[in-house]
Design a protein around this motif. Structure first.
Motif, PDB file in Angstrom:
ATOM      1  N   TRP A   1      11.355 -20.753  -4.672  1.00 46.06           N
ATOM      2  CA  TRP A   1      12.392 -20.933  -3.648  1.00 46.06           C
ATOM      3  C   TRP A   1      12.420 -19.727  -2.710  1.00 46.06           C
ATOM      4  O   TRP A   1      12.488 -19.870  -1.492  1.00 46.06           O
ATOM      5  CB  TRP A   1      13.747 -21.128  -4.345  1.00 46.06           C
ATOM      6  CG  TRP A   1      14.894 -21.304  -3.409  1.00 46.06           C
ATOM      7  CD1 TRP A   1      15.330 -22.469  -2.847  1.00 46.06           C
ATOM      8  CD2 TRP A   1      15.761 -20.261  -2.915  1.00 46.06           C
ATOM      9  NE1 TRP A   1      16.405 -22.221  -2.036  1.00 46.06           N
ATOM     10  CE2 TRP A   1      16.702 -20.888  -2.055  1.00 46.06           C
ATOM     11  CE3 TRP A   1      15.841 -18.885  -3.112  1.00 46.06           C
ATOM     12  CZ2 TRP A   1      17.698 -20.170  -1.398  1.00 46.06           C
ATOM     13  CZ3 TRP A   1      16.835 -18.170  -2.447  1.00 46.06           C
ATOM     14  CH2 TRP A   1      17.751 -18.809  -1.613  1.00 46.06           C
TER      15      TRP A   1
ATOM     16  N   GLU B   1      12.814 -20.725 -15.517  1.00 45.41           N
ATOM     17  CA  GLU B   1      13.730 -20.903 -14.376  1.00 45.41           C
ATOM     18  C   GLU B   1      13.489 -19.854 -13.284  1.00 45.41           C
ATOM     19  O   GLU B   1      13.724 -20.106 -12.103  1.00 45.41           O
ATOM     20  CB  GLU B   1      15.196 -20.862 -14.826  1.00 45.41           C
ATOM     21  CG  GLU B   1      15.542 -19.603 -15.581  1.00 45.41           C
ATOM     22  CD  GLU B   1      17.033 -19.253 -15.521  1.00 45.41           C
ATOM     23  OE1 GLU B   1      17.696 -19.571 -14.529  1.00 45.41           O
ATOM     24  OE2 GLU B   1      17.506 -18.626 -16.485  1.00 45.41           O
TER      25      GLU B   1
ATOM     26  N   ARG C   1      23.362 -22.147  -8.646  1.00 43.11           N
ATOM     27  CA  ARG C   1      23.265 -23.589  -8.413  1.00 43.11           C
ATOM     28  C   ARG C   1      22.356 -24.233  -9.458  1.00 43.11           C
ATOM     29  O   ARG C   1      22.680 -25.241 -10.072  1.00 43.11           O
ATOM     30  CB  ARG C   1      22.693 -23.818  -7.009  1.00 43.11           C
ATOM     31  CG  ARG C   1      22.722 -25.263  -6.517  1.00 43.11           C
ATOM     32  CD  ARG C   1      21.949 -25.401  -5.194  1.00 43.11           C
ATOM     33  NE  ARG C   1      22.331 -24.430  -4.181  1.00 43.11           N
ATOM     34  CZ  ARG C   1      23.419 -24.530  -3.416  1.00 43.11           C
ATOM     35  NH1 ARG C   1      24.216 -25.561  -3.541  1.00 43.11           N
ATOM     36  NH2 ARG C   1      23.701 -23.597  -2.532  1.00 43.11           N
ATOM     37  N   ARG C   2      21.188 -23.594  -9.682  1.00 43.58           N
ATOM     38  CA  ARG C   2      20.237 -24.152 -10.637  1.00 43.58           C
ATOM     39  C   ARG C   2      20.768 -24.111 -12.062  1.00 43.58           C
ATOM     40  O   ARG C   2      20.420 -24.955 -12.881  1.00 43.58           O
ATOM     41  CB  ARG C   2      18.910 -23.377 -10.566  1.00 43.58           C
ATOM     42  CG  ARG C   2      18.145 -23.658  -9.302  1.00 43.58           C
ATOM     43  CD  ARG C   2      17.100 -22.590  -9.024  1.00 43.58           C
ATOM     44  NE  ARG C   2      16.396 -22.924  -7.799  1.00 43.58           N
ATOM     45  CZ  ARG C   2      15.141 -23.359  -7.754  1.00 43.58           C
ATOM     46  NH1 ARG C   2      14.443 -23.478  -8.855  1.00 43.58           N
ATOM     47  NH2 ARG C   2      14.590 -23.667  -6.608  1.00 43.58           N
TER      48      ARG C   2
ATOM     49  N   GLU D   1      21.584 -19.483  -5.219  1.00 42.35           N
ATOM     50  CA  GLU D   1      20.581 -20.464  -5.641  1.00 42.35           C
ATOM     51  C   GLU D   1      20.423 -20.458  -7.160  1.00 42.35           C
ATOM     52  O   GLU D   1      20.315 -21.512  -7.794  1.00 42.35           O
ATOM     53  CB  GLU D   1      19.245 -20.154  -4.948  1.00 42.35           C
ATOM     54  CG  GLU D   1      18.114 -21.120  -5.271  1.00 42.35           C
ATOM     55  CD  GLU D   1      18.385 -22.557  -4.822  1.00 42.35           C
ATOM     56  OE1 GLU D   1      19.265 -22.765  -3.955  1.00 42.35           O
ATOM     57  OE2 GLU D   1      17.732 -23.469  -5.363  1.00 42.35           O
ATOM     58  N   ARG D   2      20.448 -19.265  -7.752  1.00 40.10           N
ATOM     59  CA  ARG D   2      20.296 -19.195  -9.210  1.00 40.10           C
ATOM     60  C   ARG D   2      21.502 -19.845  -9.892  1.00 40.10           C
ATOM     61  O   ARG D   2      21.347 -20.571 -10.879  1.00 40.10           O
ATOM     62  CB  ARG D   2      20.148 -17.742  -9.668  1.00 40.10           C
ATOM     63  CG  ARG D   2      19.830 -17.667 -11.140  1.00 40.10           C
ATOM     64  CD  ARG D   2      19.248 -16.352 -11.572  1.00 40.10           C
ATOM     65  NE  ARG D   2      18.957 -16.414 -13.000  1.00 40.10           N
ATOM     66  CZ  ARG D   2      18.661 -15.385 -13.752  1.00 40.10           C
ATOM     67  NH1 ARG D   2      18.583 -14.183 -13.216  1.00 40.10           N
ATOM     68  NH2 ARG D   2      18.423 -15.542 -15.045  1.00 40.10           N
TER      69      ARG D   2
ATOM     70  N   LEU E   1      12.791 -20.072  -9.263  1.00 36.21           N
ATOM     71  CA  LEU E   1      13.556 -19.282  -8.299  1.00 36.21           C
ATOM     72  C   LEU E   1      12.606 -18.541  -7.344  1.00 36.21           C
ATOM     73  O   LEU E   1      12.850 -18.447  -6.143  1.00 36.21           O
ATOM     74  CB  LEU E   1      14.457 -18.286  -9.040  1.00 36.21           C
ATOM     75  CG  LEU E   1      15.549 -17.601  -8.213  1.00 36.21           C
ATOM     76  CD1 LEU E   1      16.592 -18.602  -7.732  1.00 36.21           C
ATOM     77  CD2 LEU E   1      16.224 -16.491  -9.014  1.00 36.21           C
TER      78      LEU E   1
END
Ligand code: ADP
Ligand code: ZN
Ligand code: ZN
Length: 670
Positions: free
Chosen positions: A86, A79, A286-287, A283-284, A83
C-alpha cells in the motif's frame, strides 16, 4: 506447503523490480510464508529478499529456477507485507523500499546470520510528576475513556480525535485505552513525535505495563532495537511506544494505535518513501479493525474536519490556562521587550522557572561586511551561514557545511564584520550574564546543545530536561524543542521571542504551525500553580497570534478551514510535489519542463477521474550542491493526483532522456 516463493529483493534501485521466483527445497516448504526473509543468490551476488507470494507454478523454466540459500529465523508479519504494498503505491515508491521500512532492525546486516543476545536497553530516567493507576479520572477523562473503550470492544476500524487542552490528562486516557486493548487480548502502538523530548510518556507506559512495553528509541543500538522488535514479534511485548517508525512495529492483533501530538511535522518521513505515519497508521488500523486515536491540544485543521472529536476542555487540576499577553515589538530595539526582562526578573526573584522559546539556533543568523556589504553564504546551498560562537564555526543549517569564523572579508579584506540577529546560543549567554548563573541557572535546549552535552543526541536532550527539572529555579532557553509535551509543574513563565519566525515561512501551513507553537509553549506554563505567557511579535494582529493569545483553538481552526476552502488548499485538495534536481541548473530545468508537458499531455488524454492541475515549474533554492525545480500537482481526488505524478515520473525515468536528474515525489508535502 508451496513449491515456489515469489521474492522481492531488498534494494534501493528504482530500476530493479521483483518479484523473482525461487524454488523452495523440501525442508523450507513448511516454514516459508508470506513475510519470510530469504537469503537468495541473485546474479553474482547474495541478497536478502522478502517473500511476497507463494505459488505452485512458475513461468520460469524449471531448470533455471534457483533455490534460496536459507531463511532467516524470524520474518515480517504478513500484514506488514500488505501494508508495504500500500505504501509503495500511495507514495509513488517501490515495493522494495517500502519493505525496507517494515524489516526487522539491521535485517540487511544480519545476512551473515550472526546472532548475539543483548540486554534490554534502559529507557532513561523517568522525568516528571506521575499519577499513581488508583487515581481517579476526571469526569471528562472518564467520559472520553468510555467512548474509546466502546470502540475498542467493537473491534472494527474507527478513528477519533482527542482534542484536549494542555495538561488535560490525555496521556492518562491513552494508558487506560491501552489497558482496555490488552484486556481484549489485542496489542497497541503508541506513537510520539520524538522519544528524546518526551521521556515522560515513555516512562509512564513502562511504569504501568512493565515488560509488556517495547520501546523503539533511535538511541538504541541496532542489536537492542532488534531485541525489542523480536519481543514484539514473538508476543512477549504487546505494546510498542516509539516515533513514527513504530507504525511498522510487529505488534500482533493491533487493537489500538495512538498518535500523540498528532499535529507534529515529524510524523512525515523525509526520505523515500515519503510516508506520513498518520496515514499509514490509519491504513494499518483499517486493515486490523483497530481504533486509531489522534491526540493534541492543537489538532490539524484536516483532523478536525474529518474525525469525530472527543474533548477534554479543562486541565485536570481545574486550574485555568495561563493568561497570554502579546508584546508589540515594532520599534523595540534588542531581542527582549522590557516587559519580558521584567517578567524574567520577577520569576528569578520569586525563585521560579521560566521557559523561553526562540526558534533559531546559533549565535547570529548571518554575517556581513560593513565595508562592501558581502555576506557569508554556503558554497553548496543558496543560504547564509550561521555563526556558532562556542564551536567557532560558520555552519549551514541545511547541508551541514562548516567553515572557520572569518576575521576579514573575502572580497575587500576589511576586518569590520557585522553579526546580525540573535539565536538561542546568544540569548542563553546574554541571559546568563544578566541573571547570574549560580543563583538562576540558564539551560539551553537546541540541536547544538544536545550534541555538545553528550555523545548521542537523545541522551543530551533528556539530560538537559532533567537538569532543568531538578533545578529548584532557572530558565530553559531553546528552539521549538522546548515547546513539546513536557510536564513540569513549576514553570510560571513561558516567553515566545519572535513569534513571527514561523509565520514568515512561505507555506500555507505557516499559520497553523505558529498557532500550535505558541499554544503548545503556553501549555507548559502554570501546571500546578500560577502561570503567565508573553508573546513577542511584530504582527500582533496576525490571526494565529490573536487566537493563540485567547486559547481559542476552535476559532483559529474554523478560520483556517475557511481560508483553505477559499484558496483550495488541503484538506480541500491534495497536493503532490515533484522536485527535479541536478548539479547544474539546465538539466533540472529541462527535465521539469519535459515533465510538465508529459503531465499535461497525460491529463488532457486522461480518463477524467478528477481534475488535476499542474503548477510550475518553479525554481527552489540550491540545496546540497543541487539545482532544483519544483512542480506541484493539485486536485480534489487524491488517487488521481498520485497516479498522475507516479505515471508521469515513471514515463520520464523510463525514457532515460534525463539521466543526470533525480526526481523526488512527495505526496501531501509538509
Ligand atoms: P496532557 O497530555 O493532556 O498535556 P498529561 O497527561 O501530561 O496532560 O497530564 C498532566 C498532569 O496531570 C500529569 O502530571 C498527570 O499525571 C496528571 N493527571 C492526569 N490525569 C489525572 C487525574 N485524573 N487526576 C490527577 N492528576 C492527573
Ligand atoms: Zn567586504
Ligand atoms: Zn549548505
Amino acid at each position: 506447503m508451496s513449491a515456489i516463493a515469489q521474492v522481492e529483493p531488498i534494494t534501493s534501485t528504482r530500476a530493479l523490480r521483483g518479484p523473482f521466483d525461487y524454488r523452495l527445497p523440501e525442508p523450507l516448504r513448511d516454514d516459508v510464508t508470506v513475510g519470510s526473509m530469504l537469503v537468495v543468490p541473485f546474479g553474482a551476488r547474495t541478497i536478502l529478499g522478502v517473500v511476497t507470494g507463494l505459488t505452485e507454478h512458475s513461468e520460469v523454466a524449471d531448470d533455471r529456477l534457483l533455490a534460496p540459500l536459507r531463511a532467516l529465523e524470524l520474518g515480517v508479519p504478513e500484514e506488514l507485507v500488505g501494508l508495504a504494498r500500500w505504501i509503495a503505491a500511495e507514495y509513488c515508491s517501490t515495493l522494495a523500499r517500502a519493505l525496507g521500512l517494515v524489516l526487522p532492525p539491521g535485517a540487511t546486516r544480519r545476512l551473515g546470520g550472526r546472532r548475539r543476545s543483548v540486554r534490554r536497553a534502559s529507557t532513561g530516567e523517568p522525568v516528571g510528576a506521575r499519577l499513581s493507576p488508583d487515581a481517579r479520572l476526571s469526569t471528562e477523562q472518564q467520559a472520553a475513556l468510555e467512548a474509546l473503550a466502546g470502540a475498542i470492544a467493537r473491534r472494527t476500524f474507527e478513528q477519533r480525535l482527542l482534542h484536549g487542552v494542555t495538561a488535560s490528562g490525555k496521556t492518562e486516557v491513552y494508558l487506560r485505552a491501552a489497558a482496555e486493548t490488552l484486556a481484549q487480548g489485542r496489542g497497541a502502538i503508541v506513537m510520539v513525535p520524538e522519544i528524546a523530548l518526551t521521556p515522560q510518556i515513555v516512562s509512564r507506559f513502562i511504569e504501568r505495563f512493565g515488560d509488556t512495553v517495547a520501546v523503539l528509541h533511535s538511541r538504541l543500538t541496532t542489536a537492542q532495537r532488534y531485541a525489542e522488535w523480536r519481543r514484539l514479534r514473538e508476543g512477549g511485548a504487546r505494546i510498542c511506544v516509539g516515533p513514527r517508525s513504530a507504525v511498522f512495529a510487529p505488534v500482533g492483533q493491533v487493537g489500538l494505535i495512538v498518535i500523540d501530538e498528532e499535529h507534529e511535522a515529524s510524523y512525515k518521513h523525509e526520505g523515500d518513501p515519503r510516508y506520513d505515519a498518520r496515514e499509514v497508521a490509519e491504513e494499518r488500523a483499517r486493515r486490523a479493525g483497530a481504533l486509531l486515536l489522534l491526540g493534541s491540544a492543537t489538532p490539524r485543521p484536516e483532523s478536525l474536519l474529518r474525525l469525530p472529536v472527543t474533548r477534554l476542555g479543562r486541565r485536570v487540576d481545574g486550574r485555568p490556562l495561563p493568561p497570554v499577553e502579546v508584546l508589540d515589538m515594532r520599534g523595540q530595539p534588542g531581542t527582549l521587550h522590557p516587559a519580558s526582562v521584567q517578567a524574567l526578573a520577577e520569576v528569578r526573584a520569586g525563585g521560579g522557572k521560566a521557559i523561553v522559546l526562540l526558534n533559531r539556533r546559533g549565535w547570529s543568523n548571518f554575517l556581513s561586511c560593513r565595508s562592501c556589504g558581502a555576506s557569508w553564504g554556503c558554497p553548496e546551498c543558496d543560504v547564509t551561514l550561521v555563526l556558532h560562537r562556542a564551536s567557532r564555526l560558520l555552519a549551514c543549517h541545511h547541508c551541514g557545511h562548516r567553515e572557520p569564523v572569518p576575521d576579514r572579508c573575502r572580497q575587500c579584506s576589511s576586518s569590520a564584520v557585522a553579526r546580525h540577529g540573535a539565536g538561542t546560543e546568544r540569548l542563553a549567554h546574554d541571559l546568563a550574564e544578566v541573571f547570574d548563573e549560580g543563583d538562576f541557572p540558564v539551560f539551553r535546549l537546541d540541536a547544538d546543545s544536545v550534541l555538545a552535552g553528550a555523545g548521542q543526541a537523545d541522551e543530551g536532550a533528556a539530560a538537559i530536561l532533567r537538569s532543568f527539572q531538578e533545578a529548584p529555579r532557572g530558565a530553559l532557553i531553546g528552539t521549538q524543542m522546548v515547546a513539546k509535551g513536557h510536564d513540569f509543574p513549576d514553570v510560571q513563565l513561558a516567553l515566545v521571542i519572535d513569534a513571527d519566525a514561523t509565520l514568515r515561512f512561505p507555506d500555507f501551513r505557516s499559520e497553523e504551525r505558529t498557532f500550535a507553537l505558541i499554544a503548545q509553549l503556553a501549555g507548559r506554563a502554570g501546571r500546578g500553580g500560577h502561570g503567565r505567557v508573553l508573546v513577542q511579535t511584530v504582527t500582533p494582529d496576525a490571526r494565529a497570534i490573536v487566537h493563540a493569545a485567547a486559547h481559542d483553538s476552535d476559532g483559529f481552526l474554523a478560520g483556517e478551514l475557511e481560508r483553505r476552502r477559499a484558496l483550495g488548499y488541503p484538506p480541500f485538495s491534495h497536493l503532490v510535489r515533484i522536485v527535479c534536481s541536478s548539479p547544474e541548473a539546465p538539466p533540472a530545468g529541462e527535465a521539469a519542463r519535459a515533465l510538465a508537458l508529459e503531465l499535461e499531455r497525460r491529463l488532457a488524454a486522461g480518463d477524467g477521474d478528477g481534475e488535476v492541475a499542474v503548477l510550475g515549474p518553479a525554481t527552489l533554492f540550491r540545496l546540497r550542491g543541487r539545482e532544483r525545480q519544483m512542480l506541484v500537482l493539485k486536485g480534489c481526488s487524491r488517487v488521481a493526483v498520485v497516479r498522475a505524478a507516479g505515471e508521469g515520473v515513471q514515463a520520464l525515468v523510463g525514457a532515460r532522456a534525463h539521466t543526470g536528474v533525480s526526481f523526488s515525489v512527495d505526496v501531501d508535502p509538509q
